[in-house]
Design a protein around this motif. Structure first.
Motif, short mmCIF file in Angstrom:
data_model
loop_
_atom_site.label_atom_id
_atom_site.label_comp_id
_atom_site.label_asym_id
_atom_site.label_seq_id
_atom_site.Cartn_x
_atom_site.Cartn_y
_atom_site.Cartn_z
N UNK A 60 0.76 -1.24 0.00
CA UNK A 60 0.00 0.00 0.00
C UNK A 60 0.80 1.29 0.00
N UNK A 61 2.12 1.21 0.19
CA UNK A 61 2.93 2.43 0.20
C UNK A 61 3.72 2.62 -1.09
N UNK A 62 3.49 1.74 -2.06
CA UNK A 62 4.32 1.75 -3.27
C UNK A 62 3.98 2.88 -4.23
N UNK A 73 -3.15 16.86 2.09
CA UNK A 73 -2.21 15.77 2.36
C UNK A 73 -2.99 14.50 2.64
N UNK A 74 -2.31 13.36 2.45
CA UNK A 74 -2.94 12.06 2.71
C UNK A 74 -1.93 11.16 3.39
N UNK A 75 -2.33 10.57 4.52
CA UNK A 75 -1.49 9.63 5.24
C UNK A 75 -1.97 8.21 4.94
N UNK A 95 3.12 6.38 4.67
CA UNK A 95 3.52 7.25 3.57
C UNK A 95 2.62 8.46 3.63
N UNK A 96 3.21 9.65 3.48
CA UNK A 96 2.42 10.88 3.48
C UNK A 96 2.68 11.60 2.17
N UNK A 97 1.61 11.89 1.45
CA UNK A 97 1.70 12.61 0.18
C UNK A 97 1.06 13.98 0.33
N UNK A 116 10.91 10.79 9.69
CA UNK A 116 10.47 10.86 8.29
C UNK A 116 11.67 10.98 7.36
N UNK A 117 11.53 10.36 6.18
CA UNK A 117 12.54 10.42 5.12
C UNK A 117 11.84 10.99 3.89
#
Length: 217
Positions: A60-62, A73-75, A95-97, A116-117
């Motif tokens: 789900x984070x790909x 934003x979406x976490x 993942x945060x976009x 966070x990276x």
């Protein structure tokens, strides 16, 4: 007496150290049985013979999440709710976009420190200490920033392009309390007179803000 006091201090220190993160596991694996009626600090273990590799896998984070909300934003979580094999392991990810100008609003994680990276873009990030000191910095692609456990923090994309980060936590389920949602969208609602006094604003302003965080029907 001094020896006794020193021993008590050492025992206390070790006791504190034992609860600063999720409890250590006592077996190789304890894949979460989310259907179990047993209530523990975590999930009950699935029968070992029913465990598969899929219990430890999540895709789900790909890809970037679709951001479609007012904050921009979406976490996307990768915790024990998505990966049953994380149960008792004391770690999780997200993942945060962010769209251009997007904000991950001020919030806290009561059970975890976050690191966070930055995958893409740049972000203005910060956390606030209990002495009301803001620690903030602009971070770029490939850089890392840490938010201490329980402290209010945020991330803001002030760039003209989308941004994204991968976050890691030292808890299988860190929990998130968004300050605005917690205070203005609670059910049952926080009394207006509590919020008017806390924020030094009028009742009409409080009620207007509450309408923006009202549960979807």
């Amino acid at each position: 007496m001094k020896t006794f006091a020193a021993c008590c201090l050492i025992i206390f220190a070790f006791g504190i150290g034992a609860v600063v993160s999720d409890p250590d596991m006592l077996q190789d694996i304890c894949v979460a049985d989310r259907t179990s009626a047993v209530k523990v600090n975590g999930f009950a273990c699935k029968v070992a013979s029913n465990v598969t590799a899929e219990d430890f896998f999540f895709a789900g984070l790909s890809k970037p999440g679709v951001v479609n909300n007012s904050v921009g934003s979406l976490v996307s979580g990768a915790n024990v709710a998505q990966i049953a094999g994380l149960n008792t392991l004391g770690v999780s990810m997200a993942r945060i976009d962010y769209v251009a100008g997007g904000l991950n609003p001020p919030h806290t994680h009561p059970r975890a420190t976050e690191i966070v990276y930055v995958l893409e873009g740049s972000l203005d990030v910060g956390f606030i200490t209990t002495a009301n000191v803001l620690i903030s910095k602009t971070i770029m692609k490939g850089e890392v920033f840490v938010f201490p456990k329980g402290l209010v923090h945020f991330q803001k994309n002030n760039g003209e392009k989308p941004a994204s980060v991968i976050a890691a936590f030292n808890s299988q389920l860190p929990g998130t309390q968004s300050l605005a949602m917690t205070l203005f969208g609670a059910t049952p609602p926080v009394p207006d007179n509590v919020l008017t006094k806390a924020f030094q604003i009028g009742t009409k302003e409080v009620q207007k803000i509450k309408t923006k965080f009202a549960p979807k029907k």
